[in-house]
Scaffold this active site. Structure first.
Site, PDB file in Angstrom:
ATOM      1  N   ASP A 145       1.171  -1.534  -0.104  1.00 33.22           N
ATOM      2  CA  ASP A 145      -0.519   0.189  -0.268  1.00 33.22           C
ATOM      3  C   ASP A 145       0.801   1.047   0.635  1.00 33.22           C
ATOM      4  O   ASP A 145       2.023   1.121   0.302  1.00 33.22           O
ATOM      5  CB  ASP A 145      -0.819  -0.518   0.590  1.00 33.22           C
ATOM      6  CG  ASP A 145      -0.540   0.028   2.744  1.00 33.22           C
ATOM      7  OD1 ASP A 145       1.035  -0.764   2.609  1.00 33.22           O
ATOM      8  OD2 ASP A 145      -0.834   0.520   3.488  1.00 33.22           O
ATOM      9  N   HIS A 472       1.724  -9.092  -2.985  1.00 36.30           N
ATOM     10  CA  HIS A 472       0.555  -7.654  -3.476  1.00 36.30           C
ATOM     11  C   HIS A 472       1.142  -6.071  -3.145  1.00 36.30           C
ATOM     12  O   HIS A 472       1.669  -5.631  -2.041  1.00 36.30           O
ATOM     13  CB  HIS A 472      -0.153  -7.788  -1.930  1.00 36.30           C
ATOM     14  CG  HIS A 472      -1.517  -7.320  -1.572  1.00 36.30           C
ATOM     15  ND1 HIS A 472      -2.546  -7.122  -2.354  1.00 36.30           N
ATOM     16  CD2 HIS A 472      -1.519  -5.651  -1.039  1.00 36.30           C
ATOM     17  CE1 HIS A 472      -3.643  -6.106  -1.898  1.00 36.30           C
ATOM     18  NE2 HIS A 472      -2.910  -5.582  -1.426  1.00 36.30           N
ATOM     19  N   ASP A 517       1.548 -17.067  -3.946  1.00 30.70           N
ATOM     20  CA  ASP A 517       1.807 -16.591  -5.297  1.00 30.70           C
ATOM     21  C   ASP A 517       0.624 -15.498  -6.352  1.00 30.70           C
ATOM     22  O   ASP A 517       0.822 -15.598  -7.296  1.00 30.70           O
ATOM     23  CB  ASP A 517       2.823 -16.809  -5.658  1.00 30.70           C
ATOM     24  CG  ASP A 517       3.847 -15.826  -6.720  1.00 30.70           C
ATOM     25  OD1 ASP A 517       3.311 -14.425  -6.789  1.00 30.70           O
ATOM     26  OD2 ASP A 517       4.532 -15.986  -8.168  1.00 30.70           O
ATOM     27  N   GLU A 526       2.190  -9.967   0.296  1.00 32.37           N
ATOM     28  CA  GLU A 526       2.855  -8.623   0.472  1.00 32.37           C
ATOM     29  C   GLU A 526       3.840  -8.509   0.974  1.00 32.37           C
ATOM     30  O   GLU A 526       4.858  -9.208   1.015  1.00 32.37           O
ATOM     31  CB  GLU A 526       1.812  -7.751   1.168  1.00 32.37           C
ATOM     32  CG  GLU A 526       2.031  -6.433   1.219  1.00 32.37           C
ATOM     33  CD  GLU A 526       0.170  -5.607   2.123  1.00 32.37           C
ATOM     34  OE1 GLU A 526      -0.485  -6.005   2.968  1.00 32.37           O
ATOM     35  OE2 GLU A 526       0.768  -4.191   2.226  1.00 32.37           O
TER      36      GLU A 526
HETATM   37  O1  G3I Z   1       1.482 -12.011  17.151  1.00 32.06           O
HETATM   38  C1  G3I Z   1       0.003 -12.463  17.364  1.00 32.06           C
HETATM   39  C2  G3I Z   1       0.073 -14.129  17.810  1.00 32.06           C
HETATM   40  O2  G3I Z   1       0.160 -14.492  19.311  1.00 32.06           O
HETATM   41  C3  G3I Z   1      -1.380 -14.917  17.545  1.00 32.06           C
HETATM   42  O3  G3I Z   1      -0.846 -16.138  18.137  1.00 32.06           O
HETATM   43  C4  G3I Z   1      -1.705 -15.430  16.354  1.00 32.06           C
HETATM   44  C5  G3I Z   1      -2.915 -16.188  15.622  1.00 32.06           C
HETATM   45  O4  G3I Z   1      -3.306 -15.058  14.169  1.00 32.06           O
HETATM   46  O5  G3I Z   1      -1.188 -13.366  15.555  1.00 32.06           O
HETATM   47  C6  G3I Z   1      -0.406 -13.183  16.069  1.00 32.06           C
HETATM   48  O6  G3I Z   1      -0.563 -12.026  15.724  1.00 32.06           O
HETATM   49  C7  G3I Z   1      -0.436 -11.407  13.926  1.00 32.06           C
HETATM   50  C8  G3I Z   1       0.479 -10.668  13.846  1.00 32.06           C
HETATM   51  O7  G3I Z   1       0.209  -9.836  11.953  1.00 32.06           O
HETATM   52  C9  G3I Z   1       2.056 -10.590  13.883  1.00 32.06           C
HETATM   53  O8  G3I Z   1       2.672  -9.804  13.842  1.00 32.06           O
HETATM   54  C10 G3I Z   1      -1.951 -10.844  13.618  1.00 32.06           C
HETATM   55  O9  G3I Z   1      -3.031 -12.199  13.452  1.00 32.06           O
HETATM   56  C11 G3I Z   1      -1.956 -10.325  11.959  1.00 32.06           C
HETATM   57  O10 G3I Z   1      -3.571  -9.915  11.926  1.00 32.06           O
HETATM   58  C12 G3I Z   1      -0.794  -9.299  12.246  1.00 32.06           C
HETATM   59  O11 G3I Z   1      -1.161  -8.828  10.562  1.00 32.06           O
HETATM   60  C13 G3I Z   1      -0.513  -7.704  11.148  1.00 32.06           C
HETATM   61  C14 G3I Z   1      -1.355  -6.687   9.872  1.00 32.06           C
HETATM   62  O12 G3I Z   1      -0.362  -5.637   8.808  1.00 32.06           O
HETATM   63  C15 G3I Z   1      -2.344  -6.832  10.083  1.00 32.06           C
HETATM   64  O13 G3I Z   1      -2.814  -5.664  10.967  1.00 32.06           O
HETATM   65  C16 G3I Z   1       1.072  -7.822  10.146  1.00 32.06           C
HETATM   66  O14 G3I Z   1       1.926  -8.387  11.462  1.00 32.06           O
HETATM   67  C17 G3I Z   1       1.505  -6.538   9.365  1.00 32.06           C
HETATM   68  O15 G3I Z   1       2.726  -6.423   8.872  1.00 32.06           O
HETATM   69  C18 G3I Z   1       0.775  -5.961   8.455  1.00 32.06           C
HETATM   70  O16 G3I Z   1       0.513  -5.054   7.902  1.00 32.06           O
HETATM   71  C19 G3I Z   1      -0.158  -4.084   7.576  1.00 32.06           C
HETATM   72  C20 G3I Z   1       0.021  -2.490   7.302  1.00 32.06           C
HETATM   73  O17 G3I Z   1      -1.031  -3.074   8.105  1.00 32.06           O
HETATM   74  C21 G3I Z   1      -0.984  -2.102   6.165  1.00 32.06           C
HETATM   75  N1  G3I Z   1       0.339  -1.494   4.648  1.00 32.06           N
HETATM   76  C22 G3I Z   1       0.914  -3.043   4.759  1.00 32.06           C
HETATM   77  C23 G3I Z   1       1.330  -4.319   6.579  1.00 32.06           C
HETATM   78  C24 G3I Z   1       2.160  -5.610   5.904  1.00 32.06           C
HETATM   79  O18 G3I Z   1       0.903  -5.951   5.142  1.00 32.06           O
HETATM   80  O1  9MR Z   2      -3.579  -3.145   0.317  1.00 30.78           O
HETATM   81  C1  9MR Z   2      -3.787  -3.183   1.542  1.00 30.78           C
HETATM   82  C2  9MR Z   2      -2.851  -4.504   2.555  1.00 30.78           C
HETATM   83  O2  9MR Z   2      -1.987  -3.687   2.107  1.00 30.78           O
HETATM   84  C3  9MR Z   2      -2.846  -4.508   3.628  1.00 30.78           C
HETATM   85  O3  9MR Z   2      -2.126  -4.860   4.187  1.00 30.78           O
HETATM   86  C4  9MR Z   2      -4.007  -5.159   3.546  1.00 30.78           C
HETATM   87  C5  9MR Z   2      -4.749  -5.496   5.359  1.00 30.78           C
HETATM   88  O4  9MR Z   2      -4.569  -4.045   5.924  1.00 30.78           O
HETATM   89  O5  9MR Z   2      -5.666  -4.271   2.926  1.00 30.78           O
HETATM   90  C6  9MR Z   2      -5.473  -4.205   1.431  1.00 30.78           C
HETATM   91  O6  9MR Z   2      -5.665  -3.804   1.439  1.00 30.78           O
HETATM   92  C7  9MR Z   2      -7.727  -4.150   0.895  1.00 30.78           C
HETATM   93  C8  9MR Z   2      -8.485  -3.633   2.194  1.00 30.78           C
HETATM   94  O7  9MR Z   2      -8.097  -4.089   3.022  1.00 30.78           O
HETATM   95  C9  9MR Z   2      -9.813  -4.541   1.572  1.00 30.78           C
HETATM   96  N1  9MR Z   2     -10.279  -4.252   0.950  1.00 30.78           N
HETATM   97  C10 9MR Z   2      -8.990  -4.997  -0.413  1.00 30.78           C
HETATM   98  C11 9MR Z   2      -7.697  -4.317  -0.305  1.00 30.78           C
HETATM   99  C12 9MR Z   2      -6.417  -4.734  -1.162  1.00 30.78           C
HETATM  100  O8  9MR Z   2      -6.801  -4.881  -2.313  1.00 30.78           O
END
Ligand code: G3I
Ligand code: 9MR
Ligand code: ZN
Length: 543
Positions: A145, A472, A517, A526
């Site tokens: 993003d 992604h 993929d 991503e």
């Molecule tokens: O730490 C818990 C663990 O204790 C548990 O057992 C497990 C079960 O699902 O989940 C673990 O946490 C996960 C966490 O990442 C680990 O770092 C969460 O479920 C998971 O939802 C979380 O995802 C994060 C995601 O955003 C959603 O919030 C990712 O770390 C994080 O890297 C990602 O970041 C996104 C930004 O929001 C938006 N830009 C892109 C970026 C990369 O995808």
């Molecule tokens: O592109 C977004 C990505 O960077 C984030 O990690 C992800 C979870 O927050 O969300 C992606 O965006 C999606 C959005 O949450 C829901 N609509 C579709 C988007 C991707 O095409």
């Protein structure tokens, strides 16, 4: 039978393994002329819980002669190289990729080739719920993003600065970025691009805004086509402490190259730190305001970031009051970890190098400090914690048939970040103790990333014989170029199945195989700056 190995090859003197799923008992390695030069037997096959496969290991570490080889077993084969500088290209690409993440400037054909595009997100951002406009242009897009978030941005810069500091020679080749100069290595020029953004994200009081993103994620368009108003989410103490820490480090690292910039970093570090001292209560980032859906980067505790900031200030100033403060914050962090549900997983551990759990950076500041007093009790505690974390990763790696430091429950969103963070911890333990087992385990984490894993993908775009083609990543999807932007680390297997594609394609799969993929699979495929950065640091520490 399938054969898995590091698709880029191996370095003489380092661990060399291949893994195979059920089948033959023996293997052969042939040189470029087809002559068998090694014949060996696989280890006893064993069940690998994370992948659900029965896996056997071939060890050909003894192969030291530079050359091109084929690994053959039964009907299957895989080719690979052995050469001293075999990872130069991937290492260079891993940090060059930050240039492609740049926001707010034209990506020039001269440096970006087919991935060139116009400047994006140059309009001022507006503080949420107010009329105040602020120029926060610049920095790197976070991931697939176009948001820009200080906390994970700080992790990325810190890894690059540490990588340079711990092995400057790894960064002696220019990688093709603007403002490249023989006076300063490209990696520092690139890291400065994000530091300049972080400086803009600091308020006059010293605090730091949580993030700059529009209200909603845009579609799969080029960044310059995203015209929505940028919004600034108010400051929190996590981002502020992160910035205090990274600016204190930057002050030191840039000093020999640019004293004026180093001085700006110092001012910013003091401003952020003084703000924290005046605001002892945590202001934690969490939920998005109504109507916003961009990344949250929440955190449940700011003690680790505060402890890191204090340790970095100590290293900068040599004033013991900062070391004492770091020690106090760290003790509070440990208390919180022990007494509530802040988390118990590896990356939530007090030695984590994540974007929300950052205790490992406290250890790095305290232990890897040339001026450190090794008799100091806090130093000794941090050193002991590091060795304990490395021993933990070693034990987990031994339980994994692929030698990876993830338990079956560790395949979460961005699991490849943890693999690389763990490689860093293992290498730091190696640096301190000289024990070869840490180094071997670190190298095996690297081998996992580059193909020796149950999906058989090389997780760095543009590299390997089975490449990630559809990350992604909005520019890679929208630019009309078939190959994705090179040098980016895919998040990797995530058993959480947090997107529709993963839900459909990975249902019933073992955790280490939950990877697709395909562009829409943001929860497995991503890319992100803070998944690339630990790979750069691990590479610089190892090779
Ligand atoms: O730490 C818990 C663990 O204790 C548990 O057992 C497990 C079960 O699902 O989940 C673990 O946490 C996960 C966490 O990442 C680990 O770092 C969460 O479920 C998971 O939802 C979380 O995802 C994060 C995601 O955003 C959603 O919030 C990712 O770390 C994080 O890297 C990602 O970041 C996104 C930004 O929001 C938006 N830009 C892109 C970026 C990369 O995808
Ligand atoms: O592109 C977004 C990505 O960077 C984030 O990690 C992800 C979870 O927050 O969300 C992606 O965006 C999606 C959005 O949450 C829901 N609509 C579709 C988007 C991707 O095409
Ligand atoms: Zn942009």
């Amino acid at each position: 039978m399938a054969i898995f190995l590091n698709q880029l090859g191996f370095v003489p003197g380092e661990l060399k393994l291949a893994h195979a799923t059920e089948g033959e008992e023996s293997f052969e390695i042939r040189n470029a002329w087809g002559k068998a030069i090694i014949t060996g037997r696989f280890s006893m096959p064993r069940y690998d819980e994370a992948s659900g496969c029965t896996v056997a290991t071939a060890d050909f570490t003894s192969l030291e002669q530079e050359g091109q080889y084929t690994f053959i077993s039964g009907e299957s084969s895989a080719s690979f190289r052995v050469a001293p500088n075999i990872y130069n290209a991937v290492g260079d690409a891993l940090y060059k990729s930050f240039y492609y993440f740049r926001c707010g400037c034209d990506l020039l054909p001269e440096f970006a080739g087919a991935y060139a595009h116009k400047a994006c997100h140059t309009e001022p951002a507006v503080v949420f719920g107010m009329d105040t406009k602020v120029d926060v242009s610049g920095g790197w897009h976070d991931a697939g993003d176009y948001g820009r978030y200080p906390a994970p941005g700080v992790k990325a810069v810190a890894d690059l600065l540490y990588a340079y500091e711990m092995n400057p020679l790894a960064f002696s080749r220019p990688v093709g970025i603007p403002d490249s100069s023989s006076r300063i290595p490209d990696v520092l020029t690139e890291a400065r691009y994000e530091l300049e953004y972080l400086l803009k994200m600091q308020t006059a009081e010293g605090s730091v805004y949580h993030k700059s993103t529009p209200m909603r994620f845009c579609g799969m368009i080029m960044p310059e086509e995203e015209k929505e108003q940028m919004v600034l989410i108010p400051p929190d103490t996590v981002a502020t402490a992160d910035v205090a820490a990274v600016m204190a480090i930057a002050c030191r690292v840039y000093e020999p190259f640019d004293s004026a910039f180093s001085d700006r970093c110092k001012q910013a570090a003091f401003a952020a730190y003084d703000y924290l001292s005046a605001h002892p209560e945590a202001v934690l980032p969490g939920r998005n305001p109504e109507g916003m859906n961009t990344g949250t980067y929440g955190d449940s505790c700011d003690k680790d970031e505060r402890a890191w900031a204090a340790a970095a200030m100590y290293r900068l100033t040599n004033e013991t009051k900062y070391l004492d403060e770091s020690e106090r914050y760290f003790a509070e962090l440990e208390e919180m970890r022990a007494s509530n549900n802040v988390g118990n997983s590896k990356w939530m551990d007090t030695m984590a190098l994540g974007w929300s759990s950052m205790g490992g950076y406290v250890m790095m500041s305290v232990v890897f400090n040339s001026g450190a007093d090794s008799m100091n009790p806090f130093y000794q505690k941090m050193r002991a914690r590091l060795i304990a974390a490395a021993d933990d990763f070693l034990a987990i790696s031994k339980r994994s048939a692929f030698g990876v430091s993830l338990s079956p429950s560790d395949y979460v969103w961005g699991s490849n970040m943890n693999v690389m963070n763990n490689a860093v911890v293992l290498m730091l333990a190696y640096k301190l103790t000289g024990a070869q087992q840490y180094r071997d385990a670190a190298v095996q984490q690297w081998n996992y990333l580059l193909g020796d894993n149950p999906t058989g993908y090389c997780y760095v775009t543009g590299f390997g014989s089975k490449q990630v083609m559809h990350p992604h990543h909005r520019p890679s999807e929208a630019d009309g170029v078939e190959a994705p932007v090179p040098g980016m680390v895919s998040g990797g297997p995530n058993a959480g199945l947090h997107d529709a594609v993963a839900k459909e394609k990975c249902i019933g799969l073992a955790p280490a195989c939950c990877f697709v993929d395909e562009t829409p699979s943001y929860s497995t495929n991503e890319v992100a700056i803070y998944w690339n950065s630990p790979a750069v640091l691990a590479w610089a520490l190892m090779f």
